[in-house]
Design a protein around this motif. Sequence first.
Motif, short mmCIF file in Angstrom:
data_model
loop_
_atom_site.label_atom_id
_atom_site.label_comp_id
_atom_site.label_asym_id
_atom_site.label_seq_id
_atom_site.Cartn_x
_atom_site.Cartn_y
_atom_site.Cartn_z
N GLN A 379 0.91 -1.21 0.03
CA GLN A 379 0.01 0.14 -0.05
C GLN A 379 0.81 1.32 -0.01
N ARG A 394 -3.33 6.25 6.54
CA ARG A 394 -4.42 5.38 6.58
C ARG A 394 -5.64 5.65 7.79
N HIS A 475 -5.43 3.56 -1.16
CA HIS A 475 -6.61 3.38 0.03
C HIS A 475 -7.84 2.75 -0.63
N ARG A 478 -7.47 -0.98 -1.63
CA ARG A 478 -7.64 -1.81 -0.34
C ARG A 478 -8.87 -1.99 0.10
N GLU A 482 -10.98 -5.65 -0.04
CA GLU A 482 -11.37 -6.09 1.18
C GLU A 482 -12.92 -6.16 1.46
#
Length: 816
Positions: A379, A394, A475, A478, A482
């Motif tokens: 990331q 994050r 971000h 991700r 997820e």
Amino acid sequence: MRAFSSDGQEALLSAITVCGADPESPAWRDLARVLDTAARADPAVIRLWPPNAPGEHPVEAAIRRQLALELCTLAAHDTATRDALAAWLRRHPGPARTPPDPAAAETSNVIGGDSVLHGPTVQARDIHGGVHFHPPAPAPASRHPVPRQLPPVAARFIGREADRRGLNLLRAGRAAHSAQVLVVSGLAGVGKTTLATHWLYEHADSFPDGQLYADLGGRATDGEPGPTSPAVVLEAFLVALGASSVPAGIAQRSALWRSMTSGLRLAVLLDSAFTAAQVRPLLIGAPTGLTVVTSRTNLTGLRVDGASVHRLEGLSAESAVELLAVGGGTRVAREPAAAREVVRLCGRLPLTVALASAQLALRPHRSVSALAESLSLGQGAVDGLRVDGEAVMRTALDLSYEILPDESRALYRRMGLLPADRHDLSLLTALAADVEGARGSGPASDIAVHALVEANLLEETGPTTYRFHDLVRPHARRLGEELEDPGRQERTLRCFVDWCLVSAAAAEHILTPSHRLPGHDLPAGTVAPAPLDGAEEALVWLDTYRNGLMGAVRHSAEVGWDFSCWRLTDLIWPLFLRLRPSEMGIEAHRLGLDAARRSGSRQGEGRMLTSGAIGLRNAGRYPEAADWYRQALELAIADHDIRQQAQALSGLGHVGLLDHQLDDARDHFEHALRLRESIGYRRGAALSRRRLGETALAADDLATATEHLRRAGTELDALGETYEATRVLALLGHVLDRAGDGAGGVELLRECLTRFRAGDARSEHWEARCLEWLGEAAESRGDHAESIRHYEAARELFRRLSPEDAQRLDDRLRQP
């Protein structure tokens, strides 16, 4: 210990100010050692050293005062700091205070023994005249201290000159009768608070009645993360201004706040605001005051109240590298390319660049290139840069994401899955169309996109074009990986690829309708294409979304969507033809060729071979280009496809022309011309004549070249082939100039240059070629200045399009 009372703090501040006049003095060096001792108790104190240059600049004075305060506070509970500070003050006491006058003590009257005196008393030897007693004057009322609540500024403040000027202009442009509100908006970590604080310190003299500060993004009253209530902030502000009692209700508090600030020259910094509603009760009503609000959102609602918004971007590359060097030292100068890569991976945000700088400081033997490599993994800077183990960037982005509406969160995740760096509104509408609970696809997408823009998570780069910041994109990816189930991820990517296909087909139809491949039309109704109005808009669209289109080709190859892979490569042919991204074109056609062969599409295989060979040819890879053309020719002969045979032969001829094999080139072009005429392919025949004209030009047979080019231009004009006809016209202008008709040739070249710069014939490559030929024409007539001007303009275009051509012009310009 008296040295650390309030008087002692002022004495320490005075001593620091005096010895700071000479940073090379023993006193200054001794104070640095005191700081080292204090830092063992509290490392944060180091941020205040050195307290800038001596002087009365408000920022510098504030740092010195903060340093004195924190040293005295530490001395109160840390023995080592107290002893070191006391020893330093004994050696360097600062300005001497005037001692009592001994003579005055000797002549004073003394009352000894056990005397007790009450009331007015006179002790004297002789008294003449009357004695009068007056009651003591009442003590003056204690004045409430002027609030100076701004946070201390960073010891090093790099760049931001343009932003400070921008804030100055906004402040100067306000209406004289109205209170002013400035909103500093931007992504988390971009440095909003630092800029606002530094700027307010610079203007401290304008606000003698004080500076108030509140963190609106702190914690709610229940201790959970969330916006601070304006009622809580008002209570603190009213107490700071000396209110003897504070009303219970927010409306009453706000009214008292406006009353108490009326006429005051007061600055208020409201940090990390969530919404306009949170800010409104805190606004000053008087025109003498200033409210500065920082927020991750644009707080559009405050514009109704007359607020001005300054959107803060990342640092310039130069300033970001300078900030990196604070911790990286000489390593940054030794590895400039790696340093630029680190700040790019950090998104040029002050927060992430400063964290990267701190990593270099903590590991003095680590190279900058090693840091760049580590940040390029996973990331990147979003997860890799931490404070006390926490990925601060994050965490900040998670908070911005959590406060979004449901539709915007879903769209954010899905956008993160796409292999694209630009997003068109028509694509976002398609992605948002099936969000659960959506209120119709159009309104849902508008609401979702607007909220992302308002939160500074998405940047609007054009009327319907958007992009993620470099640190926001990983971000979003991700979260998409997820939180979106595999089925949803596949549907999202299928939607994206389908949108690329139908939009590229629309662009192909506008720019190169003759390139259409019969029998391979796309199914209607899958997704709406990008709306394209005319050739220039279609070419701009291809240029803007080129990386996303290439991402769709790569993804299709990876997941086995073979038809989509080769078909999309074929549809974006106008991009490769007009804008010449050679390496991208070669990669796309290699992937497309493999996909066409896997899917068993011989038409697709032939298209990939001939079109891909053009990219290889343009990149100067002549043997490989010739091999692809020969494979295409064999395939076309086996399939009895006359048109494809002619295409392959024309390609072989062009490779021969570029490799100065003029006889072979002429034979291939003449063969292709005969095949095209045999099937009535007028456009192809005209293009073959153009190639024969170029071959004659290379052989210096200018009369034959003129004949072929005039005939080709006439035919292409009749067919409405504006782009191809303009290319032929430019070649003809160059030939006429070479043949001695300088005026006629230059006139044609200038006409073509205008066409290549805009409209249906737009092409940067051919714009550069026209400029080079105009330079040659000027040189031939002895106009050295004009030739240099044209050559330099051509070189600038070729630097992006063709490094070899740019080098050739560099060499030409170096000649005397």
